[in-house]
Enzyme design. Sequence first.
Site, mmCIF file in Angstrom:
data_model
loop_
_atom_site.group_PDB
_atom_site.id
_atom_site.type_symbol
_atom_site.label_atom_id
_atom_site.label_comp_id
_atom_site.label_asym_id
_atom_site.label_seq_id
_atom_site.Cartn_x
_atom_site.Cartn_y
_atom_site.Cartn_z
ATOM 1 N N LYS A 1 0.808 -1.221 0.000
ATOM 2 C CA LYS A 1 0.000 0.000 0.000
ATOM 3 C C LYS A 1 0.843 1.275 0.000
ATOM 4 O O LYS A 1 0.430 2.298 -0.547
ATOM 5 C CB LYS A 1 -0.948 0.009 1.205
ATOM 6 C CG LYS A 1 -2.045 -1.041 1.114
ATOM 7 C CD LYS A 1 -3.019 -0.915 2.271
ATOM 8 C CE LYS A 1 -4.148 -1.927 2.156
ATOM 9 N NZ LYS A 1 -5.158 -1.767 3.223
ATOM 10 N N GLY B 1 1.085 0.842 10.663
ATOM 11 C CA GLY B 1 1.330 0.699 9.227
ATOM 12 C C GLY B 1 0.327 1.484 8.406
ATOM 13 O O GLY B 1 -0.358 2.385 8.904
ATOM 14 N N ILE C 1 -9.733 -5.281 12.249
ATOM 15 C CA ILE C 1 -10.069 -5.039 10.842
ATOM 16 C C ILE C 1 -9.748 -6.237 9.951
ATOM 17 O O ILE C 1 -10.003 -6.189 8.746
ATOM 18 C CB ILE C 1 -9.401 -3.763 10.299
ATOM 19 C CG1 ILE C 1 -7.881 -3.908 10.244
ATOM 20 C CG2 ILE C 1 -9.809 -2.553 11.123
ATOM 21 C CD1 ILE C 1 -7.213 -2.773 9.469
ATOM 22 N N GLN D 1 -15.315 -0.585 1.784
ATOM 23 C CA GLN D 1 -14.214 -0.108 0.941
ATOM 24 C C GLN D 1 -14.299 -0.710 -0.457
ATOM 25 O O GLN D 1 -13.950 -0.054 -1.444
ATOM 26 C CB GLN D 1 -12.851 -0.372 1.599
ATOM 27 C CG GLN D 1 -12.430 -1.824 1.764
ATOM 28 C CD GLN D 1 -11.795 -2.427 0.518
ATOM 29 O OE1 GLN D 1 -11.358 -1.709 -0.387
ATOM 30 N NE2 GLN D 1 -11.760 -3.738 0.477
#
Length: 281
Positions: free
Chosen positions: A70, A130, A214, A242
Amino acid sequence: MISVDAQTQFLGLLGSNLKGSPSCTLHNTLIEKDQLNWLYLPFQTQSLKTCLEGLKALPFIGGNVTYPYKEQIIPLLDDVDPLVKKVGAVNTILKKKNLWFGKNSDVGGFTNGYAHLEWNNKDVLILGAGGAARAVLAGIERLNCGSIYLFNRTYSRAVQLAKEFPITPLHSLKEWKHLENSIIVNTTSVGKNSDHTPWKDDRSFKINQIVIDIIYKQTPLLVKAIADGAKTINGLPMLVHQAAISYGWWTNNSKATSHFVDLLFKHFHFEQNHYECSRRI
């Protein structure tokens, strides 16, 4: 059933370990319902740059990016939107006029997925520092919570985030007040494919605490929280929201995001309100 021909355009998920990811199923469900000549595929790779260069040579119109790429993908793109610059992470890419753009739907996915919880003035503890943590922090800023604390194994990374977000970095979990009406959010991958937990504290969770992981399935952290009597919720709401946001960007139909969410929840028999969902998994 999605068919493939010479005109089929492709989307995909880029990551180093995609085992068990439901992303392909989620997006191909929407593609099939919209009767688009698209196909969403997994692209598991240990070389992000090589993989992206290959995809650019194909009829590839966009995709998602997951761990550990990412942040690494940002310099490989032509441009990113302002939210990516704030968060420092991309989870969605799309092609426009042969240029590649990076966006982040994790922020909206978190905010929309957990908006039904009571955040007002509650203290929040974030586990991890992160790319996922950055997205969660950006999302939490929209939810009017109280003080935000962050614990990460590498303290220097927590300190760095404190320069960008209104958080208090912790040297250890022992510094966490552990208030009765607080919310704990795990943003690490610890527990996804192991029996390990990021909760390095001897104290039990409390009945009125909410523990969010998550990761989109049951985890050792949630098992412990349930055993301690806390309220729990996994990452499925964030994943669905998302995915719907990303799909809206690819189809240039962001106004229909809530419709996409409804389709996914109904198709997979998920429950819109996942409060305490882990008790039933």
